[in-house]
Scaffold this motif. Sequence first.
Motif, short mmCIF file in Angstrom:
data_model
loop_
_atom_site.label_atom_id
_atom_site.label_comp_id
_atom_site.label_asym_id
_atom_site.label_seq_id
_atom_site.Cartn_x
_atom_site.Cartn_y
_atom_site.Cartn_z
N GLU A 1 0.81 -1.21 0.00
CA GLU A 1 0.00 0.00 0.00
C GLU A 1 0.85 1.27 0.00
OE1 GLU A 1 -3.72 2.05 0.08
OE2 GLU A 1 -3.16 -0.03 -0.35
N GLN A 2 1.89 1.32 0.83
CA GLN A 2 2.66 2.54 1.03
C GLN A 2 3.96 2.58 0.23
OE1 GLN A 2 1.27 4.90 2.75
NE2 GLN A 2 -0.40 3.64 3.59
N GLY A 3 4.46 1.41 -0.18
CA GLY A 3 5.74 1.35 -0.88
C GLY A 3 6.73 0.51 -0.11
N TRP A 4 7.49 -0.34 -0.84
CA TRP A 4 8.36 -1.31 -0.18
C TRP A 4 9.60 -0.68 0.45
CZ3 TRP A 4 6.04 -5.73 0.58
CH2 TRP A 4 5.03 -6.12 -0.31
N THR A 5 9.92 0.52 0.10
CA THR A 5 11.13 1.16 0.66
C THR A 5 10.81 2.13 1.80
OG1 THR A 5 11.04 2.90 -1.04
CG2 THR A 5 12.36 0.94 -1.52
N ARG A 6 9.55 2.21 2.21
CA ARG A 6 9.20 3.07 3.32
C ARG A 6 9.92 2.61 4.59
NH1 ARG A 6 6.27 7.76 3.15
NH2 ARG A 6 5.22 7.15 5.10
N PRO A 7 10.36 3.54 5.43
CA PRO A 7 11.11 3.15 6.64
C PRO A 7 10.36 2.19 7.54
CG PRO A 7 11.31 5.52 6.25
CD PRO A 7 10.31 5.01 5.27
N GLU A 8 9.04 2.44 7.73
CA GLU A 8 8.29 1.57 8.63
C GLU A 8 8.16 0.15 8.07
OE1 GLU A 8 5.14 4.19 6.51
OE2 GLU A 8 7.24 4.31 7.18
N VAL A 9 8.11 0.04 6.74
CA VAL A 9 8.02 -1.28 6.12
C VAL A 9 9.33 -2.04 6.27
CG1 VAL A 9 7.68 -2.51 3.93
CG2 VAL A 9 6.23 -0.55 4.50
N LEU A 10 10.43 -1.37 5.97
CA LEU A 10 11.74 -2.00 6.13
C LEU A 10 11.99 -2.37 7.59
CD1 LEU A 10 13.87 0.31 3.77
CD2 LEU A 10 13.01 -2.00 3.30
N ALA A 11 11.57 -1.49 8.50
CA ALA A 11 11.76 -1.77 9.92
C ALA A 11 10.95 -3.00 10.35
CB ALA A 11 11.35 -0.55 10.75
N SER A 12 9.74 -3.14 9.82
CA SER A 12 8.91 -4.29 10.21
C SER A 12 9.54 -5.60 9.74
CB SER A 12 7.50 -4.15 9.64
OG SER A 12 7.50 -4.26 8.23
N PHE A 13 10.12 -5.61 8.52
CA PHE A 13 10.80 -6.82 8.05
C PHE A 13 12.04 -7.11 8.89
CE2 PHE A 13 8.77 -5.97 3.73
CZ PHE A 13 7.84 -6.99 3.88
N ALA A 14 12.75 -6.06 9.29
CA ALA A 14 13.94 -6.24 10.12
C ALA A 14 13.57 -6.81 11.48
CB ALA A 14 14.67 -4.90 10.28
N VAL A 15 12.49 -6.31 12.08
CA VAL A 15 12.04 -6.81 13.38
C VAL A 15 11.60 -8.27 13.25
CG1 VAL A 15 10.27 -6.59 15.16
CG2 VAL A 15 11.40 -4.55 14.27
N SER A 16 10.92 -8.60 12.16
CA SER A 16 10.48 -9.98 11.95
C SER A 16 11.67 -10.92 11.86
CB SER A 16 9.63 -10.07 10.68
OG SER A 16 9.19 -11.39 10.48
N ALA A 17 12.69 -10.54 11.07
CA ALA A 17 13.87 -11.38 10.92
C ALA A 17 14.63 -11.52 12.24
CB ALA A 17 14.79 -10.80 9.84
N PHE A 18 14.78 -10.39 12.95
CA PHE A 18 15.46 -10.43 14.25
C PHE A 18 14.71 -11.34 15.23
CE2 PHE A 18 15.58 -8.82 18.61
CZ PHE A 18 16.94 -8.96 18.89
N SER A 19 13.38 -11.23 15.25
CA SER A 19 12.58 -12.03 16.18
C SER A 19 12.70 -13.52 15.88
CB SER A 19 11.11 -11.60 16.10
OG SER A 19 10.95 -10.24 16.46
N LEU A 20 12.74 -13.85 14.60
CA LEU A 20 12.87 -15.26 14.22
C LEU A 20 14.23 -15.82 14.67
CD1 LEU A 20 11.39 -17.53 12.76
CD2 LEU A 20 12.53 -16.81 10.65
N VAL A 21 15.29 -15.04 14.47
CA VAL A 21 16.62 -15.47 14.90
C VAL A 21 16.68 -15.56 16.43
CG1 VAL A 21 19.06 -14.82 14.99
CG2 VAL A 21 17.77 -14.57 12.85
#
Length: 543
Positions: free
Chosen positions: A230-250
């Motif tokens: 909806e907002q764009g894949w390079t938006r800071p909040e979108v990138l941050a959410s993917f980073a948090v997801s990856a960190f949480s999985l690790v």
Amino acid sequence: MERTKAVSPPIRQGRGGHQGVLFAMCLSLIVVVASVSALNLALPELAVDLDASNAALTWIADGYTVALAALVLPLGALGDRIGRRKVLIAGNVLFAVAAAFAAFASTTQELIAWRVVMGVGAAMIMPGTLSTITSAFPPERKARGVAIWSGFAAAGAIIGMLVAGGLLEAWSWKSIFLVSAATAVLCALAAALLAPETKSSTPEPVDWSGTLFTALAVGTLVYGIIEGSEQGWTRPEVLASFAVSAFSLVAYAVLGLRNSHPLLDPHLFGLRGFRAGSIAILTQFMAVFGFFFVGLQFLQLILGYSPLKSAVALVPVAAVVLPASTLTPRLVQRIGLKFVMSAGLFLLSGGMFWLTRLHEDSGYAAFLVGLVLAGIGIGLTSSTGTSAIVGSLGPDRQGVASAMNDTTREVGAAVGIAVMGSVFSDQYRSGLPALTGLPGDAAEAVRHSAAGGLEVASQLGAQGVPLAQAVRDAFMSGFTSAMGVVAVILALAALLCLLRAPRHADDASEADATGTEAAGPDSGPDISSGTAPDTAPAPRRTR
């Protein structure tokens, strides 16, 4: 010194016997699964009534599944500790209250919030349905009980849509929530009257870090997918959410390996049956609920079906799922688990690929071919995937096995809705022509959703005919793209299961080199009374 295997305590059946337990658990299961799919029929009405965008519609559908997927593991573990029936009944009560409030929501934000609370209640309900069956049924009846449960888990979506379709013929979308609330109350009563209380004989400490990081991993992943579209894949909040997801999985994996009592032991993914079953269920539900999200709009907006007729049009799926699920145990005995599981995924992939061939003038007959292929695939995959997961753990850990089975289903549903909804939205907006001739509000409504676009076109009279055609063309572009993406994912999963799944059902419980216990569901004590045996059986190691 040789250890003596403990004598299992008597299995409690409940007042209605095994059939009563199966009825009560499948009734609660249907309510949970139906609530994922039923609201999809009301999406066009919600788009107009609440002025909901495609992203808002995705969150209305996915708010429920995200909460369910994120919390089903810890709440399944809670049921193991304090009693599965107790948690299931409380979940039905919470579900009923939230559904009643959702019926009177006046904004998309309110509706999303109450859908999230409904998801919390569903996460309390769902683990107890399967784990009660596997704990209360004797070994010789478990396979059939799991197969019937699996069939209703798949067919429950169709049942929910049939009920919702009938309600929408006479009333608004609010009626779906009111009926869901009333049914949840009946489920609580059925569980109280017919199901025995079951729990683990050796309750484990609460894994707070595992609870936190698994919930974060799921929630932020889905948020990133939906908002990225909806907002764009390079938006800071979108990138941050993917980073948090990856960190949480690790973090979950690292802490889980160090924890003596993890919420879900990462070592379990070393079990071939557990791993293959999880992949199969995850990808199957990605396809099924992603398809419901987009496919029902195809029936209503392109073929012009009413909500009830759209639901009836999907009945062939249920008509083949249940027979396929009940026949699957025999097929597994004859040709092996890996071949049946892989065949199911290939058939489901073929059904989704067939749907990429549809166009605006395709009739229901062409749509039906894809449905039948998919339905057979669902029946084969659901039963084998579930059996592989629950068969990888002993009876004292059936709450975890059930919760993992449920987690893969709901994570798959949440990610499937997010991924297919995002692909659809991207391609729909890209396929629209320039809307410079329309007023600002009207143009925004067209961009928001296909239902909004057709509503705008209907108000323009003859001048709206070209706009309606453009909206339908853009819709088909999004629809076929979404089906193509999930067809590829399913084909890859089928190849992986063909290569790595255990050949025979008995191999699903093999242990890895670290010594992880992997007793099958028929080994060890059946915990149905909540009392611990005097001695525990020795962990079973296999080659």
